[in-house]
Design a protein around this motif. Structure first.
Motif, PDB file in Angstrom:
ATOM      1  N   GLU A  41      52.698  25.452 -39.978  1.00 41.01           N
ATOM      2  CA  GLU A  41      52.670  24.176 -40.692  1.00 41.01           C
ATOM      3  C   GLU A  41      51.548  23.275 -40.205  1.00 41.01           C
ATOM      4  OE1 GLU A  41      56.510  22.376 -40.447  1.00 41.01           O
ATOM      5  OE2 GLU A  41      57.420  23.769 -41.894  1.00 41.01           O
ATOM      6  N   SER A  42      51.199  23.379 -38.944  1.00 44.57           N
ATOM      7  CA  SER A  42      50.145  22.525 -38.397  1.00 44.57           C
ATOM      8  C   SER A  42      48.772  22.847 -38.959  1.00 44.57           C
ATOM      9  CB  SER A  42      50.096  22.659 -36.865  1.00 44.57           C
ATOM     10  OG  SER A  42      49.506  23.883 -36.463  1.00 44.57           O
ATOM     11  N   LEU A  43      48.637  24.012 -39.576  1.00 47.90           N
ATOM     12  CA  LEU A  43      47.347  24.434 -40.130  1.00 47.90           C
ATOM     13  C   LEU A  43      47.216  24.095 -41.613  1.00 47.90           C
ATOM     14  CD1 LEU A  43      47.192  27.834 -38.248  1.00 47.90           C
ATOM     15  CD2 LEU A  43      45.584  25.941 -37.964  1.00 47.90           C
ATOM     16  N   ASP A  44      48.108  23.254 -42.106  1.00 43.75           N
ATOM     17  CA  ASP A  44      48.088  22.899 -43.524  1.00 43.75           C
ATOM     18  C   ASP A  44      46.991  21.900 -43.863  1.00 43.75           C
ATOM     19  OD1 ASP A  44      49.212  23.058 -46.167  1.00 43.75           O
ATOM     20  OD2 ASP A  44      50.053  21.062 -45.844  1.00 43.75           O
ATOM     21  N   VAL A  45      46.565  21.096 -42.874  1.00 49.17           N
ATOM     22  CA  VAL A  45      45.581  20.045 -43.110  1.00 49.17           C
ATOM     23  C   VAL A  45      44.452  20.180 -42.095  1.00 49.17           C
ATOM     24  CG1 VAL A  45      45.164  17.560 -43.237  1.00 49.17           C
ATOM     25  CG2 VAL A  45      47.393  18.475 -43.898  1.00 49.17           C
ATOM     26  N   GLY A  46      43.222  20.267 -42.589  1.00 49.67           N
ATOM     27  CA  GLY A  46      42.108  20.329 -41.652  1.00 49.67           C
ATOM     28  C   GLY A  46      40.851  20.915 -42.258  1.00 49.67           C
ATOM     29  N   ASP A  47      39.749  20.739 -41.552  1.00 52.83           N
ATOM     30  CA  ASP A  47      38.453  21.199 -42.041  1.00 52.83           C
ATOM     31  C   ASP A  47      38.345  22.721 -42.086  1.00 52.83           C
ATOM     32  OD1 ASP A  47      37.831  18.505 -42.065  1.00 52.83           O
ATOM     33  OD2 ASP A  47      36.962  18.551 -40.059  1.00 52.83           O
ATOM     34  N   HIS A  48      39.173  23.432 -41.345  1.00 51.18           N
ATOM     35  CA  HIS A  48      39.124  24.894 -41.323  1.00 51.18           C
ATOM     36  C   HIS A  48      39.456  25.494 -42.682  1.00 51.18           C
ATOM     37  CE1 HIS A  48      43.291  23.711 -40.652  1.00 51.18           C
ATOM     38  NE2 HIS A  48      43.639  24.860 -41.202  1.00 51.18           N
ATOM     39  N   ARG A  49      40.007  24.699 -43.585  1.00 48.09           N
ATOM     40  CA  ARG A  49      40.395  25.190 -44.909  1.00 48.09           C
ATOM     41  C   ARG A  49      39.232  25.182 -45.899  1.00 48.09           C
ATOM     42  NH1 ARG A  49      45.889  25.393 -45.560  1.00 48.09           N
ATOM     43  NH2 ARG A  49      45.627  25.327 -47.821  1.00 48.09           N
ATOM     44  N   ASN A  50      38.103  24.605 -45.508  1.00 46.65           N
ATOM     45  CA  ASN A  50      36.982  24.444 -46.447  1.00 46.65           C
ATOM     46  C   ASN A  50      35.715  25.159 -45.979  1.00 46.65           C
ATOM     47  OD1 ASN A  50      38.571  22.602 -48.026  1.00 46.65           O
ATOM     48  ND2 ASN A  50      38.150  21.036 -46.490  1.00 46.65           N
ATOM     49  N   LEU A  51      35.873  26.255 -45.259  1.00 49.35           N
ATOM     50  CA  LEU A  51      34.733  26.956 -44.686  1.00 49.35           C
ATOM     51  C   LEU A  51      34.424  28.231 -45.461  1.00 49.35           C
ATOM     52  CD1 LEU A  51      35.698  26.573 -40.904  1.00 49.35           C
ATOM     53  CD2 LEU A  51      34.083  25.190 -42.213  1.00 49.35           C
ATOM     54  N   SER A  52      33.243  28.770 -45.221  1.00 52.82           N
ATOM     55  CA  SER A  52      32.822  30.044 -45.812  1.00 52.82           C
ATOM     56  C   SER A  52      32.656  31.081 -44.700  1.00 52.82           C
ATOM     57  CB  SER A  52      31.497  29.853 -46.566  1.00 52.82           C
ATOM     58  OG  SER A  52      30.493  29.377 -45.680  1.00 52.82           O
ATOM     59  N   ARG A  53      32.338  32.317 -45.091  1.00 51.02           N
ATOM     60  CA  ARG A  53      32.099  33.417 -44.142  1.00 51.02           C
ATOM     61  C   ARG A  53      33.262  33.541 -43.163  1.00 51.02           C
ATOM     62  NH1 ARG A  53      26.425  32.448 -41.506  1.00 51.02           N
ATOM     63  NH2 ARG A  53      26.716  34.626 -40.894  1.00 51.02           N
ATOM     64  N   LEU A  54      34.470  33.564 -43.699  1.00 47.98           N
ATOM     65  CA  LEU A  54      35.676  33.524 -42.864  1.00 47.98           C
ATOM     66  C   LEU A  54      35.815  34.744 -41.966  1.00 47.98           C
ATOM     67  CD1 LEU A  54      38.228  32.068 -45.450  1.00 47.98           C
ATOM     68  CD2 LEU A  54      36.747  30.862 -43.822  1.00 47.98           C
ATOM     69  N   SER A  55      35.522  35.916 -42.498  1.00 49.66           N
ATOM     70  CA  SER A  55      35.657  37.129 -41.681  1.00 49.66           C
ATOM     71  C   SER A  55      34.678  37.127 -40.520  1.00 49.66           C
ATOM     72  CB  SER A  55      35.448  38.373 -42.552  1.00 49.66           C
ATOM     73  OG  SER A  55      36.468  38.464 -43.532  1.00 49.66           O
ATOM     74  N   VAL A  56      33.472  36.645 -40.752  1.00 47.59           N
ATOM     75  CA  VAL A  56      32.473  36.562 -39.674  1.00 47.59           C
ATOM     76  C   VAL A  56      32.959  35.601 -38.592  1.00 47.59           C
ATOM     77  CG1 VAL A  56      30.113  35.853 -39.095  1.00 47.59           C
ATOM     78  CG2 VAL A  56      30.554  37.140 -41.207  1.00 47.59           C
ATOM     79  N   ARG A  57      33.514  34.457 -39.005  1.00 41.70           N
ATOM     80  CA  ARG A  57      34.044  33.499 -38.031  1.00 41.70           C
ATOM     81  C   ARG A  57      35.172  34.124 -37.217  1.00 41.70           C
ATOM     82  NH1 ARG A  57      32.468  28.176 -39.212  1.00 41.70           N
ATOM     83  NH2 ARG A  57      31.374  27.998 -41.222  1.00 41.70           N
ATOM     84  N   ALA A  58      36.044  34.867 -37.906  1.00 43.74           N
ATOM     85  CA  ALA A  58      37.164  35.488 -37.209  1.00 43.74           C
ATOM     86  C   ALA A  58      36.688  36.535 -36.212  1.00 43.74           C
ATOM     87  CB  ALA A  58      38.114  36.111 -38.227  1.00 43.74           C
TER      88      ALA A  58
END
Length: 419
Positions: free
Chosen positions: A13-30
């Motif tokens: 639930e804590s991950l529902d709001v934040g800048d991490h939801r508007n990023l690209s290249r998600l697999s590379v970041r992971a």
């Protein structure tokens, strides 16, 4: 010994709001995140928390740049003479913020500073007890979902460790309690029994701001008090205004430019038509119309904004302070953008063109309901009732800073609602 507040449900639930939801290249970041986690698992057995002494206030800064940096600086000015420990992601923070404890956000490069084998092992154990489907709901990238869960769990454990070193009388203050950055600190503080207070980073809305997690919300004016009484009735609301903003004298200059503030929202067909009609009426008076794009709109305003963008005289990117960009004769037109609040407070005319059915942030909701919220009034009369403006932002500048310090100087915020 108290149990950890970092339960599977809480982390998700804590991950529902934040800048991490508007990023690209998600697999590379992971992949980068997991690589750094593996490195720290091998090289750093434990993460040693440096005690912060005995602060009166722990100030957790979710947004340490742009408007967030200005708000943080205003808080620092307000609390002069009090012992304040500032917590932020030091790698990303504006240089004007004096970070006392570098508490990373979810960025892999920032997280590397706090990762350790002990916390990672706890986070992995928590992940194994969490249903896969719940974790997968965090992102369209399954790998990034896994990274987010483990990284956020680590942040909860760090927050617990840090807050364990401070006195029971310390108040934990944040700029936005439901943001993924701040929420672990608020939840850990409440579990510990510390007073918790949140400011309003923006005009609150039902999607992101309620129910308020902190014990007390520091609001801008009566409009927010009334809104919170409906949407988060257990929250204590204290009116302090906006310490980072200076009120202006009403601008009586005839309208010379209308600035349409895009906020990356999708317009309904009714809103697009209403906006296009208003622009045509404004341009018919020989008044220039500028479409100001939201900072996130790097590829344009979006399909639903095409009728607006096609007829505006110019399209400009949002850079720097919005208030500082305004000049005598400017007016601001919005659908959901809370830039209307800054414009109103600093003395400029405002027009809200949202559908009657649209759920707006609290202050825009109040503006939309005004009988004077019409194109004709926007064009011809610039009369702002002083009482209405104060109802949106009751105090600014030095007066708001005094109000803020007065509230936070009280040890153990009262649980009695103050209207």
């Amino acid at each position: 010994m108290q149990t950890s507040p970092a339960t599977p449900t809480e982390v998700i639930e804590s991950l529902d709001v934040g800048d991490h939801r508007n990023l690209s290249r998600l697999s590379v970041r992971a992949l980068l995140g997991f690589a750094l986690m593996g490195f720290r698992f091998v090289t750093r057995r434990t993460y040693s928390v440096r005690p912060m002494g005995a602060p009166e206030i722990v100030h957790v800064i979710a947004n340490p740049v742009a408007h967030g940096a200005a708000l943080s600086s205003a808080v620092s000015d307000s609390l002069s003479g009090m012992k304040v420990a500032r917590i932020a992601d030091a790698r990303l923070a504006d240089p004007t913020i004096g970070v006392d404890f570098d508490a990373a956000g979810l960025s892999p490069r920032s997280m590397s500073a706090i990762l350790s084998r002990g916390h990672l092992a706890r986070a992995i154990r928590l992940r194994t007890s969490t249903p896969r489907s719940a974790v997968r709901s965090l992102s369209t990238s399954w790998l990034y979902s896994e990274y987010l869960f483990v990284a956020q769990a680590v942040r909860y454990f760090v927050a617990e460790d840090v807050l364990a070193t401070i006195p029971d009388s310390t108040t934990v203050l944040t700029d936005f309690d439901r943001h993924a950055y701040a929420r672990p600190w608020v939840v850990a503080a409440k579990r510990r029994g510390l007073p918790t207070v949140t400011m309003m980073h923006g005009s609150p809305n039902a999607r992101y701001y309620v129910p308020v997690l902190a014990d007390t919300a520091l609001v801008w004016g009566q409009a927010q008090v009334e809104w919170l009484s409906r949407h988060s009735p257990d929250t204590v609301a204290r009116t302090i205004g906006r310490p980072e903003l200076e009120a202006g004298i009403t601008d009586t200059t005839p309208l010379k430019r209308a600035i349409v503030c895009h906020s990356a929202e999708d317009l309904t067909s009714g809103e697009a038509n209403r906006m296009a009609s208003a622009i045509s009426m404004i341009q018919a008076r020989g008044i220039r119309v500028s479409l100001r794009l939201h900072p996130s709109a790097t590829s344009g305003a979006g399909a639903t904004w095409s009728p607006v963008q096609n007829i505006a005289d110019e399209t400009i990117m949002s850079r720097g302070s919005f208030v500082a960009s305004l000049a005598p004769g400017d007016g601001v037109v919005v659908v959901t953008s809370t830039s209307a609040v800054e414009a109103l407070t600093t003395g400029y005319r405002v027009l809200v063109l949202a559908d009657a059915e649209r759920d707006l942030p609290s202050d825009l909701e109040a503006m939309r309901s005004l009988p004077s919220n019409t194109v004709e009034t926007f064009l011809n009369d610039h009369e702002i009732e002083h009482s209405f403006r104060e109802g949106i932002v009751a105090h600014t500048g030095e007066e708001a800073r005094r109000k803020l310090k007065s509230v936070l100087a009280q040890q153990g915020v009262s649980l009695r609602r103050v209207e």
